[in-house]
Write a protein that holds these residues in place. Sequence first.
Motif, PDB file in Angstrom:
ATOM      1  N   ALA A   1       0.827  -1.207   0.000  1.00  0.00           N
ATOM      2  CA  ALA A   1       0.000   0.000   0.000  1.00  0.00           C
ATOM      3  C   ALA A   1       0.861   1.256   0.000  1.00  0.00           C
ATOM      4  O   ALA A   1       0.475   2.296  -0.523  1.00  0.00           O
ATOM      5  CB  ALA A   1      -0.940   0.002   1.204  1.00  0.00           C
ATOM      6  N   GLY A   2       2.056   1.161   0.541  1.00  0.00           N
ATOM      7  CA  GLY A   2       2.962   2.308   0.583  1.00  0.00           C
ATOM      8  C   GLY A   2       3.769   2.485  -0.680  1.00  0.00           C
ATOM      9  O   GLY A   2       4.444   3.492  -0.858  1.00  0.00           O
ATOM     10  N   CYS A   3       3.730   1.546  -1.595  1.00  0.00           N
ATOM     11  CA  CYS A   3       4.513   1.614  -2.827  1.00  0.00           C
ATOM     12  C   CYS A   3       3.659   2.172  -3.950  1.00  0.00           C
ATOM     13  O   CYS A   3       2.621   1.620  -4.280  1.00  0.00           O
ATOM     14  CB  CYS A   3       4.997   0.219  -3.229  1.00  0.00           C
ATOM     15  N   THR A   4       4.113   3.282  -4.536  1.00  0.00           N
ATOM     16  CA  THR A   4       3.446   3.834  -5.710  1.00  0.00           C
ATOM     17  C   THR A   4       4.490   4.188  -6.742  1.00  0.00           C
ATOM     18  O   THR A   4       5.600   4.588  -6.417  1.00  0.00           O
ATOM     19  CB  THR A   4       2.626   5.089  -5.356  1.00  0.00           C
ATOM     20  N   ALA A   5       4.136   4.060  -8.005  1.00  0.00           N
ATOM     21  CA  ALA A   5       5.071   4.359  -9.085  1.00  0.00           C
ATOM     22  C   ALA A   5       5.244   5.857  -9.271  1.00  0.00           C
ATOM     23  O   ALA A   5       6.302   6.334  -9.596  1.00  0.00           O
ATOM     24  CB  ALA A   5       4.575   3.718 -10.377  1.00  0.00           C
ATOM     25  N   ALA A   6       4.199   6.619  -9.097  1.00  0.00           N
ATOM     26  CA  ALA A   6       4.269   8.059  -9.290  1.00  0.00           C
ATOM     27  C   ALA A   6       3.418   8.723  -8.221  1.00  0.00           C
ATOM     28  O   ALA A   6       2.488   8.130  -7.702  1.00  0.00           O
ATOM     29  CB  ALA A   6       3.766   8.419 -10.674  1.00  0.00           C
ATOM     30  N   SER A   7       3.738   9.972  -7.937  1.00  0.00           N
ATOM     31  CA  SER A   7       3.025  10.683  -6.886  1.00  0.00           C
ATOM     32  C   SER A   7       2.502  12.002  -7.420  1.00  0.00           C
ATOM     33  O   SER A   7       3.160  12.672  -8.207  1.00  0.00           O
ATOM     34  CB  SER A   7       3.974  10.936  -5.715  1.00  0.00           C
ATOM     35  N   ASP A   8       1.297  12.378  -6.977  1.00  0.00           N
ATOM     36  CA  ASP A   8       0.777  13.674  -7.369  1.00  0.00           C
ATOM     37  C   ASP A   8       1.281  14.764  -6.420  1.00  0.00           C
ATOM     38  O   ASP A   8       0.990  15.926  -6.592  1.00  0.00           O
ATOM     39  CB  ASP A   8      -0.755  13.654  -7.427  1.00  0.00           C
ATOM     40  N   LYS A   9       2.079  14.384  -5.419  1.00  0.00           N
ATOM     41  CA  LYS A   9       2.628  15.328  -4.452  1.00  0.00           C
ATOM     42  C   LYS A   9       3.782  16.090  -5.087  1.00  0.00           C
ATOM     43  O   LYS A   9       4.716  15.500  -5.616  1.00  0.00           O
ATOM     44  CB  LYS A   9       3.108  14.576  -3.209  1.00  0.00           C
ATOM     45  N   LEU A  10       3.688  17.416  -5.050  1.00  0.00           N
ATOM     46  CA  LEU A  10       4.744  18.248  -5.621  1.00  0.00           C
ATOM     47  C   LEU A  10       6.052  18.041  -4.867  1.00  0.00           C
ATOM     48  O   LEU A  10       6.050  17.808  -3.655  1.00  0.00           O
ATOM     49  CB  LEU A  10       4.352  19.722  -5.555  1.00  0.00           C
ATOM     50  N   PRO A  11       7.176  18.140  -5.569  1.00  0.00           N
ATOM     51  CA  PRO A  11       8.467  18.067  -4.867  1.00  0.00           C
ATOM     52  C   PRO A  11       8.546  19.165  -3.810  1.00  0.00           C
ATOM     53  O   PRO A  11       7.911  20.221  -3.942  1.00  0.00           O
ATOM     54  CB  PRO A  11       9.482  18.317  -5.999  1.00  0.00           C
ATOM     55  N   ASP A  12       9.326  18.925  -2.779  1.00  0.00           N
ATOM     56  CA  ASP A  12       9.385  19.881  -1.667  1.00  0.00           C
ATOM     57  C   ASP A  12      10.501  20.913  -1.846  1.00  0.00           C
ATOM     58  O   ASP A  12      11.195  21.268  -0.901  1.00  0.00           O
ATOM     59  CB  ASP A  12       9.485  19.159  -0.329  1.00  0.00           C
ATOM     60  N   ARG A  13      10.657  21.399  -3.057  1.00  0.00           N
ATOM     61  CA  ARG A  13      11.556  22.515  -3.349  1.00  0.00           C
ATOM     62  C   ARG A  13      10.934  23.324  -4.491  1.00  0.00           C
ATOM     63  O   ARG A  13      10.012  22.866  -5.153  1.00  0.00           O
ATOM     64  CB  ARG A  13      12.951  22.028  -3.724  1.00  0.00           C
TER      65      ARG A  13
ATOM     66  N   VAL B   1      12.029  15.630 -14.227  1.00  0.00           N
ATOM     67  CA  VAL B   1      11.707  14.637 -13.207  1.00  0.00           C
ATOM     68  C   VAL B   1      10.224  14.746 -12.863  1.00  0.00           C
ATOM     69  O   VAL B   1       9.557  13.752 -12.666  1.00  0.00           O
ATOM     70  CB  VAL B   1      12.550  14.889 -11.934  1.00  0.00           C
ATOM     71  N   TYR B   2       9.731  15.982 -12.838  1.00  0.00           N
ATOM     72  CA  TYR B   2       8.344  16.248 -12.436  1.00  0.00           C
ATOM     73  C   TYR B   2       7.837  17.448 -13.222  1.00  0.00           C
ATOM     74  O   TYR B   2       8.529  18.467 -13.321  1.00  0.00           O
ATOM     75  CB  TYR B   2       8.309  16.546 -10.933  1.00  0.00           C
ATOM     76  N   VAL B   3       6.660  17.331 -13.799  1.00  0.00           N
ATOM     77  CA  VAL B   3       6.022  18.443 -14.514  1.00  0.00           C
ATOM     78  C   VAL B   3       4.646  18.652 -13.885  1.00  0.00           C
ATOM     79  O   VAL B   3       3.837  17.723 -13.813  1.00  0.00           O
ATOM     80  CB  VAL B   3       5.864  18.137 -16.026  1.00  0.00           C
ATOM     81  N   ASN B   4       4.401  19.877 -13.443  1.00  0.00           N
ATOM     82  CA  ASN B   4       3.105  20.227 -12.874  1.00  0.00           C
ATOM     83  C   ASN B   4       2.399  21.173 -13.827  1.00  0.00           C
ATOM     84  O   ASN B   4       2.908  22.256 -14.120  1.00  0.00           O
ATOM     85  CB  ASN B   4       3.283  20.887 -11.508  1.00  0.00           C
ATOM     86  N   ILE B   5       1.249  20.761 -14.342  1.00  0.00           N
ATOM     87  CA  ILE B   5       0.451  21.613 -15.209  1.00  0.00           C
ATOM     88  C   ILE B   5      -0.311  22.578 -14.317  1.00  0.00           C
ATOM     89  O   ILE B   5      -1.057  22.161 -13.430  1.00  0.00           O
ATOM     90  CB  ILE B   5      -0.517  20.780 -16.083  1.00  0.00           C
ATOM     91  N   VAL B   6      -0.089  23.878 -14.509  1.00  0.00           N
ATOM     92  CA  VAL B   6      -0.708  24.912 -13.682  1.00  0.00           C
ATOM     93  C   VAL B   6      -2.010  25.348 -14.336  1.00  0.00           C
ATOM     94  O   VAL B   6      -2.015  25.760 -15.494  1.00  0.00           O
ATOM     95  CB  VAL B   6       0.239  26.120 -13.517  1.00  0.00           C
ATOM     96  N   ASN B   7      -3.110  25.250 -13.614  1.00  0.00           N
ATOM     97  CA  ASN B   7      -4.422  25.647 -14.171  1.00  0.00           C
ATOM     98  C   ASN B   7      -4.696  27.107 -13.891  1.00  0.00           C
ATOM     99  O   ASN B   7      -4.317  27.660 -12.936  1.00  0.00           O
ATOM    100  CB  ASN B   7      -5.526  24.770 -13.581  1.00  0.00           C
TER     101      ASN B   7
END
Length: 123
Positions: free
Chosen positions: A16-28, A117-123
């Motif tokens: 349950a703790g293992c996920t391939a990708a996270s919707d959580k933004l990086p912490d920087r 590494v991570y792309v966040n689409i800004v609405n």
Amino acid sequence: MKKILVLCLITIFILAGCTAASDKLPDRDPDAIGLIYEVDAESQRILVVSDIENVDISYDEWFEAGKYAAFFKVTKDTTINDNGTVTDFSSLKKGQKVEVWHTGVLAESYPMQGEAVYVNIVN
């Protein structure tokens, strides 16, 4: 029997703790913020240009103005977040505002080149 039940419960908690990708933004802070000026589906990369109002501006205008511009390769390991939902490369469209975190290595060409590494689409 009790040992098997305990082992099964432990396995469930671990999985349950293992996920391939996270919707959580990086912490920087993001490494780049801008508009997607170009989407290259064949190479699986996007060109992000900062400090432009829209993508109708000509390449020469932002190039000569020295705007921050970088091609970011999107790989199978890149997380793409669209409004809290993990999605894929097909969600990236010309004109979208994005925040990009990259691997930390950029080719010093202009536009620069790196891997997202991570792309966040800004609405």
